[in-house]
Design a protein around this motif. Sequence first.
Motif, mmCIF file in Angstrom:
data_model
loop_
_atom_site.group_PDB
_atom_site.id
_atom_site.type_symbol
_atom_site.label_atom_id
_atom_site.label_comp_id
_atom_site.label_asym_id
_atom_site.label_seq_id
_atom_site.Cartn_x
_atom_site.Cartn_y
_atom_site.Cartn_z
ATOM 1 N N GLN B 405 0.690 -3.237 -16.342
ATOM 2 C CA GLN B 405 -0.687 -3.020 -16.784
ATOM 3 C C GLN B 405 -1.577 -2.482 -15.669
ATOM 4 O O GLN B 405 -2.734 -2.863 -15.563
ATOM 5 N N ASN B 406 -0.990 -1.638 -14.816
ATOM 6 C CA ASN B 406 -1.728 -0.997 -13.729
ATOM 7 C C ASN B 406 -2.517 -1.968 -12.878
ATOM 8 O O ASN B 406 -3.703 -1.780 -12.657
ATOM 9 N N SER B 407 -1.860 -3.019 -12.468
ATOM 10 C CA SER B 407 -2.619 -4.001 -11.719
ATOM 11 C C SER B 407 -1.899 -4.362 -10.428
ATOM 12 O O SER B 407 -0.717 -4.693 -10.440
ATOM 13 N N LEU B 408 -2.627 -4.248 -9.324
ATOM 14 C CA LEU B 408 -2.042 -4.595 -8.031
ATOM 15 C C LEU B 408 -1.869 -6.107 -7.892
ATOM 16 O O LEU B 408 -0.991 -6.576 -7.182
ATOM 17 N N ILE B 409 -2.739 -6.856 -8.589
ATOM 18 C CA ILE B 409 -2.617 -8.314 -8.544
ATOM 19 C C ILE B 409 -1.209 -8.722 -8.980
ATOM 20 O O ILE B 409 -0.578 -9.585 -8.381
ATOM 21 N N ASP B 410 -0.727 -8.062 -10.036
ATOM 22 C CA ASP B 410 0.614 -8.376 -10.522
ATOM 23 C C ASP B 410 1.651 -8.127 -9.437
ATOM 24 O O ASP B 410 2.637 -8.843 -9.327
ATOM 25 N N VAL B 411 1.415 -7.073 -8.642
ATOM 26 C CA VAL B 411 2.360 -6.769 -7.569
ATOM 27 C C VAL B 411 2.377 -7.906 -6.550
ATOM 28 O O VAL B 411 3.441 -8.321 -6.083
ATOM 29 N N TYR B 412 1.204 -8.447 -6.245
ATOM 30 C CA TYR B 412 1.170 -9.580 -5.320
ATOM 31 C C TYR B 412 1.882 -10.784 -5.919
ATOM 32 O O TYR B 412 2.582 -11.518 -5.224
ATOM 33 N N TRP B 413 1.705 -10.987 -7.214
ATOM 34 C CA TRP B 413 2.434 -12.060 -7.878
ATOM 35 C C TRP B 413 3.927 -11.873 -7.725
ATOM 36 O O TRP B 413 4.670 -12.812 -7.461
ATOM 37 N N MET B 414 4.341 -10.627 -7.930
ATOM 38 C CA MET B 414 5.767 -10.312 -7.830
ATOM 39 C C MET B 414 6.264 -10.671 -6.429
ATOM 40 O O MET B 414 7.299 -11.321 -6.271
ATOM 41 N N ALA C 106 -0.262 -2.310 1.246
ATOM 42 C CA ALA C 106 -1.602 -2.085 1.793
ATOM 43 C C ALA C 106 -1.932 -0.594 1.821
ATOM 44 O O ALA C 106 -3.018 -0.182 1.401
ATOM 45 N N ILE C 107 -0.983 0.229 2.301
ATOM 46 C CA ILE C 107 -1.316 1.664 2.389
ATOM 47 C C ILE C 107 -1.266 2.336 1.025
ATOM 48 O O ILE C 107 -1.818 3.408 0.834
ATOM 49 N N LEU C 108 -0.625 1.652 0.062
ATOM 50 C CA LEU C 108 -0.576 2.198 -1.300
ATOM 51 C C LEU C 108 -1.988 2.391 -1.845
ATOM 52 O O LEU C 108 -2.304 3.415 -2.459
ATOM 53 N N THR C 109 -2.845 1.408 -1.587
ATOM 54 C CA THR C 109 -4.210 1.511 -2.098
ATOM 55 C C THR C 109 -5.069 2.415 -1.218
ATOM 56 O O THR C 109 -6.133 2.837 -1.619
ATOM 57 N N PRO C 160 -0.771 3.957 -8.462
ATOM 58 C CA PRO C 160 -1.932 3.624 -7.638
ATOM 59 C C PRO C 160 -2.524 4.874 -6.972
ATOM 60 O O PRO C 160 -1.792 5.688 -6.433
ATOM 61 N N GLU C 161 -3.846 4.976 -7.072
ATOM 62 C CA GLU C 161 -4.506 6.090 -6.395
ATOM 63 C C GLU C 161 -5.056 5.565 -5.080
ATOM 64 O O GLU C 161 -5.505 4.439 -5.000
ATOM 65 N N GLY C 162 -5.035 6.400 -4.069
ATOM 66 C CA GLY C 162 -5.579 5.980 -2.795
ATOM 67 C C GLY C 162 -7.086 6.120 -2.782
ATOM 68 O O GLY C 162 -7.664 6.840 -3.599
ATOM 69 N N LEU C 163 -7.710 5.448 -1.835
ATOM 70 C CA LEU C 163 -9.157 5.590 -1.692
ATOM 71 C C LEU C 163 -9.497 7.000 -1.256
ATOM 72 O O LEU C 163 -10.553 7.529 -1.556
ATOM 73 N N LEU C 164 -8.548 7.616 -0.506
ATOM 74 C CA LEU C 164 -8.806 8.958 0.000
ATOM 75 C C LEU C 164 -8.632 9.999 -1.097
ATOM 76 O O LEU C 164 -9.200 11.081 -1.030
ATOM 77 N N GLU C 165 -7.831 9.659 -2.124
ATOM 78 C CA GLU C 165 -7.492 10.671 -3.117
ATOM 79 C C GLU C 165 -8.658 11.016 -4.044
ATOM 80 O O GLU C 165 -8.931 12.173 -4.296
#
Lengths: 341, 500, 166
Positions: B405-414, C106-109, C160-165
């Motif tokens: 669901q396009n969520s980074l939080i889920d990635v941290y959970w993972m 971290a760098i993903l975002t 994920p899109e970067g802040l720079l993108e």
Amino acid sequence: MKRREILIWSICSILSVGAAVGIHLSAATVNATYPTRNIQGVIMWGAGGATDTMSRAITPYVEPLLNQEVILTNRSGGAGAISTKYVHHRKPDGYTLLYGAENPQLHGVLGLSDVDYREFYAVNVLARGISVIVAHPDTPWRSLKELMEDVKNRPGEIKMGSTGPGGLPYVIGAMLGTQGEFDIIPVPFDGDGPAITALLGGHVDFLPSGYTATSEHIRAGRLRALAVVNDQEIELLPGIPPLTQDYPAFKKFLPWGPFYGVFIDKDAPDSVKTKLTEAFHQGASDPAFEKFVTDFGAIQMNVSGEEANVFLKKWQSVTTWLLHDAGATKTSPEAFGIERP
Amino acid sequence: MSQALEYFSIGWMDPQLFFLTAIGTFAGIYIGAIPGLSVTMAVSILISFTFSWDVNEALALMAGVFMGGVYGGSRTAILLNIPGAPSALVTALDGYPLALKGDAGRAIGLSTVMSFIGGLVGILILMIAAPIISNFTLAFAPRDYFLLAALGLFLVGSLSAESLSKGMFCGALGVLLGMVGLDPLTAEERFTFDTLELTSGIPYIAAMIGFFGFAEILVQLHHLDVKPVRQNLDKILPSLSLVKKYLPLSLRTSSIGVIVGALPGTGGDIASLLAYDHAKRSVKSPTAKFGEGAEEGLIAAETANNAAVGGAYIPMLTLGMPGDAVTAVIIGALFIHGIQPGPLMLTETPHLFWFTVGNLTLANLFVLIFGLTGISIFSRIVQCPKGILLPLIFVLCVVGTYAIQNSLIDVYWMLGCGFLGYFLKRYGFQVAPIILGIILGPLMDVSFRRAALSVQNDISQLLWEFVSNPVSLVLTSAIFVLLITSVIKSRQQKAAERAD
Amino acid sequence: METRTQTDHREASARTRKPGEHLFVALLLLVSILAFFLSYGISGFASISAPGTLPLLASSVLVASALTINREVWSLPSPPPDQSFAHMLTPTVLINFFALGLIYIAILTLLGFIPATFTYLFVATLYLHRQGWLLAFFVSLNSLAIIYIVFRLIFKVILPEGLLES
């Protein structure tokens, strides 16, 4: 060996990178004005639900008008609060659309989140759903009045399919509760589907539900419709009396029902708002979409901007106060500046 | 009858439909194999994609994706110990040990044939007994769902190899993880620590990718220099006599799959768990110990989850009610294509039922064909150097989790689940009961409370209902029988140990 | 899950405790007790249909089983001196890999999906596979392209899109 390995990998790389770039370029078209890239559409309920189906039905009509793809993703959770907050926190550039239902209007009083549609611009409120009160055919009730009287005679014995606070059956239950003593056993379900299945199996006795999910069961005689939640009979449902027939006092709450719409952050530029509003208005006016809405058991609205705001405001005022009077709110609507209807 | 046959063959005769089913099945296998890409998601995307098509074409494609997707989950489960979908969770338990022994090819071959058989049983029961089964599932009251979930939790005993207390710990942990978020019945917050992100709970696919995928990567880092086992690719296709030998078991587990699949709210994941438990109890001498590469375990899981596909179509085609998340999306697609799903569909659009049956049969056949080709290439994945494979799997874990669901939080959970899972694994805990708890916990929670509310929290009334209703009585007695046999078994084991 | 290591473990656990095991299970007990109080906090012992009922039940099982596990583990003899925590549980390669993973996310975002993933794959492959940067380069490029095609282009997953993108 190693050199051969590298050679193979590099050929693969060139091919796959080439393919990626190729597909990507063919997907993108050169465009000077908004939208210049794909738009993300966030659906606040899960796949297969009414909001999801409505969103996925309208989008293909709009895409050619915008000349861009709208990539739809389901982001359910917190009864829609997660999506609402997410879209609200994105850059207000019109590249993130919120496909939502009525829920955010209640988030404040239910203590879920303080973001509601006042923070958004209504691109289009597509349709509102019709609700009906249905009963299992083995029950003796032929009308709402008979049901309500039976409830009075046998308090605490009749089971009503319901949901958590704020859900459609819950709100309609609260409405019915304004007519004096209404002591039923509410059995909460997490959606229309499971509740109707339970009603079909006779595990609950009656259920206020969306018309969409019940219509075919009514037609097949597997469920009996007692009343339609509206102030007049509805063309789609000839012969089913409106809620107000026996209880005119309900008039002040109506029309009431779930609704489905498309929203963007209210800070988006005007040009973006105009472009989207036009595209969605035209898309929703397509006869094929209109037919879908009717089949879906909903009433087409196709309104946007100020007109939509009036509707949203009235809906919020009626529902939050209804819930508040039923004791289901955490905070009074007053705290959010919502006027009593 | 001839009418039925005519509708049945629509999908077989029309070259375009035939081709679409093939494409759908092929794509489905890969969607199923990649964790994070779910069949539900793929079918949702297909709604927009097939929007302007004829309804038959859309349904053919969707049936293919569904059939292929459920099967595809077994691929990564066997090869990498990462179930591509929750319904392939149980496949990993015995499939992956087989791959470690160099039998990945044979495991895939066997699971393909068994998926085919399971799928076929599902379709046959759909064809013959759909109305009967759907009326039967309606008889399931909330208390019966609770009993079913409780029955499923007995699996913790089956899944905890080393010590029961560790298994119970993991099961209970899973149940608690499944409770995080807004309570679906009262919207009360549970374990959310007042953060909005937690109100949607922990997606169980994220937890599964963490506990299985990421934790496995970390374990594998210990064996970086261990040369991968050479895969034995001679006997990929199971022999006819082997299939015959397993036929009784596969028929039993398929039937479990169909029924559980047909129950609204339960799908292939719970079906395969129950089937595995059944296999573990009924098979006296498996080819290896369960959990260490027993073919019977693999068979139970793969037949049941594919049979559940046919099962899920039962309430959809007879009542217009979804049997699981995928059929819920297909029902939405029917609306968009101007068909009213409901109990009258069988009489008013009669072609739909037989057309779907025909399509599913065709898709099931394609599962067999596509599943059996290219096995040797897949098996080689296990032979790929770990130094290349592990970073790639990690990226897949991250992207797959993000894709839910396009969520980074889920990635941290993972990541968190994987980290915890690694320590649990190293200290001899099994992680499968955690996922079991996450899947069954919420079902148990809501159905128990619904049942309790229906009798106004009167416990004695509830207990009476557990034995006074036929369906409940069967489930309650099943629980009792399991309980008693488990106690006797553990007594015997203890006695045997003392005798040693 | 993995049979080979599992049998190793079983042999080991039959005799001695694994390094750090007693602390780990003690931590589990602590978390279980915390979970019990959190569960109690949801709705107390209000009624059997309250939202806190199953959490209370589950966390009770959690505490009970954690107690049993602790009793079992603490009664085991301590691990032989040649087994250290670092060797069995946190070898350098594992810590480095985990750190790399965290940096990647971290760098993903920050950078966005494509550059971050490529960098990560390249560095991680180079570190783990040690067969030269050329191979690592092509392997990473290849994997990235395939992932991008499958997820972004075919299945329309928003990456994920970067802040720079943006």
